[in-house]
Motif scaffolding. Structure first.
Motif, PDB file in Angstrom:
ATOM      1  N   ARG A 163      -2.427  11.053   5.851  1.00 19.58           N
ATOM      2  CA  ARG A 163      -1.453  10.659   4.849  1.00 19.58           C
ATOM      3  C   ARG A 163      -1.432   9.143   4.714  1.00 19.58           C
ATOM      4  O   ARG A 163      -1.608   8.418   5.691  1.00 19.58           O
TER       5      ARG A 163
ATOM      6  N   MET B  68       2.823  10.340  -2.122  1.00 23.47           N
ATOM      7  CA  MET B  68       3.197  11.749  -2.089  1.00 23.47           C
ATOM      8  C   MET B  68       2.440  12.564  -3.125  1.00 23.47           C
ATOM      9  O   MET B  68       2.871  13.654  -3.509  1.00 23.47           O
TER      10      MET B  68
ATOM     11  N   ARG C 295       2.216  16.610  -3.329  1.00 25.67           N
ATOM     12  CA  ARG C 295       3.202  17.203  -2.437  1.00 25.67           C
ATOM     13  C   ARG C 295       4.376  17.805  -3.221  1.00 25.67           C
ATOM     14  O   ARG C 295       4.652  17.412  -4.354  1.00 25.67           O
TER      15      ARG C 295
ATOM     16  N   THR D 147       5.776  10.080   4.999  1.00 23.13           N
ATOM     17  CA  THR D 147       4.386   9.731   4.669  1.00 23.13           C
ATOM     18  C   THR D 147       3.668   8.974   5.772  1.00 23.13           C
ATOM     19  O   THR D 147       2.483   8.679   5.629  1.00 23.13           O
TER      20      THR D 147
END
Length: 267
Positions: free
Chosen positions: A8, A13, A16, A230
């Motif tokens: 990550r 994101m 996600r 994250t």
């Protein structure tokens, strides 16, 4: 589908799917908008559908923001939503920001009904979502952020019932994190000090705007949440405490309005 959590990228994101409670205002709303900006698809949960739809009409139209009108203290409704998402749009991120307070809140003025209500919303609501989403979070190596409060550990003017509910949230997060870390589920508690949210308007004496400019802002908590979910998966951010630089808490808001340095008025 499991995320490759160790690769990550901080602040990214993309791809996600998140669910955020308390999403119509304050910390929840700021988190929804920040996660969308970072590339996530967000299911936003609150009681007021129109407020959710108004957060970002463009994101609602293109499916990046999916509003759900729901009372977090209704365990059956919570489970029904999570079951639906497990089939249609499995979650890998959960931010539990819904919370309330009551007036009067001094211990000698609290009613049984008020105490039970706060525990139902602030603590049981967290449990319903965390436990109900657990199969999805295990499958996706998911991340959870639970918004507690500095008031859980240090007495202030938020009241004993609120403090008890937020202390319970910390205990729940620590226990669940202990049990689920082997499954790859990461759970973070964030303990903000005083935050400039609409809940302040329910204080017996709401603080003036000049003072609120010194508070933590909802966007600051959203940034902390983004960092927690994250950071590479080999690391869990177990707890984050946030305090206003110029204030730890606020007491008598009838005192003279403080002088705000120019460099603190922006950013």
């Amino acid at each position: 589908m499991k995320l490759d959590s160790n690769v990550r990228r901080l602040g990214d994101m993309a791809g996600r799917t998140a669910l955020v409670t308390g999403a119509s205002s304050g910390i929840g709303a700021a988190t929804v908008l920040r996660f969308i900006e970072a590339g996530a698809r967000v299911h936003a949960v609150a009681r007021r559908l129109e407020a959710l739809e108004a957060l970002d009409p463009v994101a609602v139209a293109d499916g990046r923001l999916v509003p759900h009108a729901l009372d977090v203290s209704d365990g059956a409704a919570v489970q029904a939503l999570l079951d639906e998402l497990a089939d249609s749009d499995p979650l890998d991120t959960l931010v539990l920001a819904a919370g309330q307070n009551v007036n009067p809140r001094r211990f000698g003025d609290l009613t049984f009904e008020a105490f039970d209500h706060l525990l139902k919303v602030n603590l049981s609501g967290v449990f319903y979502f965390l436990r109900g989403a657990l199969p999805q979070l295990r499958d996706t190596l998911g991340d959870v952020v639970i918004i507690s409060s500095v008031a859980a550990l240090w007495p202030d003017h938020s009241g004993a019932a609120y403090q008890a509910s937020k202390a319970g949230v910390i205990g729940l997060a620590r226990g669940a994190g202990w049990d689920e870390h082997g499954a790859g589920v990461r759970i973070t508690s964030i303990l903000p000090g005083v935050v400039n949210t609409p809940i302040l308007d329910k204080r017996p004496v709401p603080p003036p705007q000049e003072l609120r400019e010194l508070f933590i802002q909802p966007e600051d908590v959203a940034e902390a949440s983004l960092a927690a979910v994250t950071i590479p998966g080999r690391t869990t951010v177990s707890e984050i405490t946030l305090t206003a630089t110029r204030l730890q808490s606020i007491g008598n808001t009838q005192q003279a309005t403080p002088v705000i340095p120019e460099q603190l008025k922006v950013g």
